[in-house]
Design an enzyme around this catalytic site. Structure first.
Site, PDB file in Angstrom:
ATOM      1  N   GLU A  51       0.823  -1.226   0.000  1.00 16.05           N
ATOM      2  CA  GLU A  51       0.000   0.000   0.000  1.00 16.05           C
ATOM      3  C   GLU A  51       0.851   1.269   0.000  1.00 16.05           C
ATOM      4  OE1 GLU A  51      -1.687   1.698   3.556  1.00 16.05           O
ATOM      5  OE2 GLU A  51      -1.407  -0.174   4.647  1.00 16.05           O
ATOM      6  N   LYS A  62      -3.562  -2.015  15.838  1.00 16.85           N
ATOM      7  CA  LYS A  62      -3.171  -1.262  17.036  1.00 16.85           C
ATOM      8  C   LYS A  62      -4.344  -1.146  17.982  1.00 16.85           C
ATOM      9  CE  LYS A  62       0.335   1.536  14.913  1.00 16.85           C
ATOM     10  NZ  LYS A  62       0.176   2.132  13.587  1.00 16.85           N
TER      11      LYS A  62
HETATM   12  N1  PSU Z   1      -3.389   1.474  10.948  1.00 18.76           N
HETATM   13  C1  PSU Z   1      -2.048   1.415  11.150  1.00 18.76           C
HETATM   14  N2  PSU Z   1      -1.240   1.925  10.207  1.00 18.76           N
HETATM   15  C2  PSU Z   1      -1.727   2.487   9.048  1.00 18.76           C
HETATM   16  C3  PSU Z   1      -3.122   2.514   8.841  1.00 18.76           C
HETATM   17  C4  PSU Z   1      -3.905   2.009   9.804  1.00 18.76           C
HETATM   18  O1  PSU Z   1      -1.599   0.928  12.179  1.00 18.76           O
HETATM   19  O2  PSU Z   1      -0.950   2.945   8.215  1.00 18.76           O
HETATM   20  C5  PSU Z   1      -3.663   3.086   7.551  1.00 18.76           C
HETATM   21  C6  PSU Z   1      -3.862   1.971   6.514  1.00 18.76           C
HETATM   22  O3  PSU Z   1      -3.662   2.521   5.224  1.00 18.76           O
HETATM   23  C7  PSU Z   1      -5.316   1.611   6.727  1.00 18.76           C
HETATM   24  C8  PSU Z   1      -5.920   2.967   7.008  1.00 18.76           C
HETATM   25  O4  PSU Z   1      -5.910   0.984   5.622  1.00 18.76           O
HETATM   26  O5  PSU Z   1      -4.951   3.639   7.802  1.00 18.76           O
HETATM   27  C9  PSU Z   1      -7.238   2.862   7.730  1.00 18.76           C
HETATM   28  O6  PSU Z   1      -7.812   4.128   7.845  1.00 18.76           O
HETATM   29  P1  PSU Z   1      -9.318   4.291   8.391  1.00 18.76           P
HETATM   30  O7  PSU Z   1      -9.236   3.831   9.834  1.00 18.76           O
HETATM   31  O8  PSU Z   1      -9.624   5.741   8.254  1.00 18.76           O
HETATM   32  O9  PSU Z   1     -10.166   3.390   7.572  1.00 18.76           O
END
Ligand code: PSU
Ligand code: MN
Length: 306
Positions: free
Chosen positions: A27, A162
């Site tokens: 990604e 996390k």
């Molecule tokens: N959680 C992490 N590291 C990240 C992300 C999430 O520990 O880099 C990033 C990833 O790209 C994930 C996105 O797909 O955040 C999720 O965002 P949201 O919670 O807004 O869907």
């Protein structure tokens, strides 16, 4: 393979997919939003090298000038790393707008899965996924990553999630949507910076070959949806649970008091945790991504040999 008209697959990735050779998707939000420059670029290039060393072709995924890209050049990775958070974080709902406007987008787990699937790539390595946020019973903040895992047939290799998230609710959601959650060499869901979370995974699997077999059976059955492989951070890089949990609690309290919401929540929390824990969390983050890249490459190779 008929390519989607909005998609550009680079020559090396296209050839590998056509010949049934192992490919691993990566990604770009982790590059632009997940780490500071220049460590983000250095890490992204190292991840590609590790994937090659383990017998697969890397395909970093992003949106550039409105084109969906599977496979970036080192120059494009540098561009994403340097532009950082000025690049829009692109989730499923943003794809059409970015294409229509000819803009750039950093792909999350969701959009990386979508584009990987369009390009014929089955396995994807990252750091952490989004999930059900703490307090989601009132905010309804549930990452689109979980919906995508429910409908797009790509295996996502990560280090768990996390504890900025409600890990228990995240597992409930994945269960409802029929997404298998596998622990690699563990019965316990890892929590990204730490190897333990107190929550059980559905299956423990100990080899890339077994992972490949399970994923093959899921595709052969025609079941829609992906598979979540959670690979614990190597012991020597894992963090002290109390230190990290305190930082997470403080970051969440600040987000609530500032009224942070929507797509800003996750990047805000991640940046805060990094500030509160200094370089330690960045070093751990980098190492767990390398560890996931190795496992994903070996699994992609095993899948092609089935
Ligand atoms: N959680 C992490 N590291 C990240 C992300 C999430 O520990 O880099 C990033 C990833 O790209 C994930 C996105 O797909 O955040 C999720 O965002 P949201 O919670 O807004 O869907
Ligand atoms: Mn959200």
């Amino acid at each position: 393979m008929e390519l989607n008209k909005y998609l550009d697959v680079n020559a090396e990735v296209l050839q590998a997919v056509r010949e049934g050779k192992p490919v691993v998707a990566l990604e770009s939000t982790i590059i632009s939003h997940g780490m500071p420059y220049p460590q983000n670029v250095e890490t992204a290039l190292n991840v590609e090298r590790i994937i090659r060393e383990n017998g697969a072709v890397p395909a970093t995924i992003a949106i550039i000038g409105g084109r969906l890209k599977a496979g970036l050049t080192p120059e494009e990775i540098e561009y994403f790393g340097k532009k950082g958070t000025a690049i829009a974080k692109a989730s499923r709902r943003d794809l059409a707008a970015l294409i229509a406007r000819g803009e750039d987008g950093a792909t999350t787990v969701t959009t990386t899965m979508i584009i990987a699937h369009m390009a014929g790539i089955k396995i994807f390595a990252t750091g952490g996924i989004g999930g059900v946020h703490r307090g989601a019973e009132t905010t309804m903040d549930i990452s689109a990553d979980l919906e995508e895992l429910a409908m797009t047939p790509v295996m996502v290799v990560c280090a768990g999630a996390k504890s900025i998230l409600d890990l228990g609710l995240t597992l409930e959601y994945l269960e409802t949507h029929g997404v298998p959650v596998v622990g690699f060499g563990t019965k316990e869901l890892p929590a990204f910076y730490t190897r333990k979370s107190g929550f059980a995974v559905d299956y423990e699997i100990d080899t890339p070959e077994e992972l490949a077999k399970m994923f093959k059976a899921q595709s052969d059955l025609g079941l829609k949806g992906g598979m979540l492989v959670t690979n614990p951070i190597p012991e020597e890089y894992s963090m002290d649970a109390d230190v990290i949990n305190k930082a997470i609690d403080n970051a969440i309290a600040e987000a609530v008091s500032l009224g942070i919401h929507g797509k800003e929540t996750t990047p805000f929390l991640l940046a805060k945790i990094k500030d509160l824990t200094g370089g330690d969390s960045l070093a751990s983050n980098i190492q767990l991504v390398y560890n996931n890249a190795r496992l994903a490459a070996k699994t992609a190779k095993a899948y092609c040999e089935l």
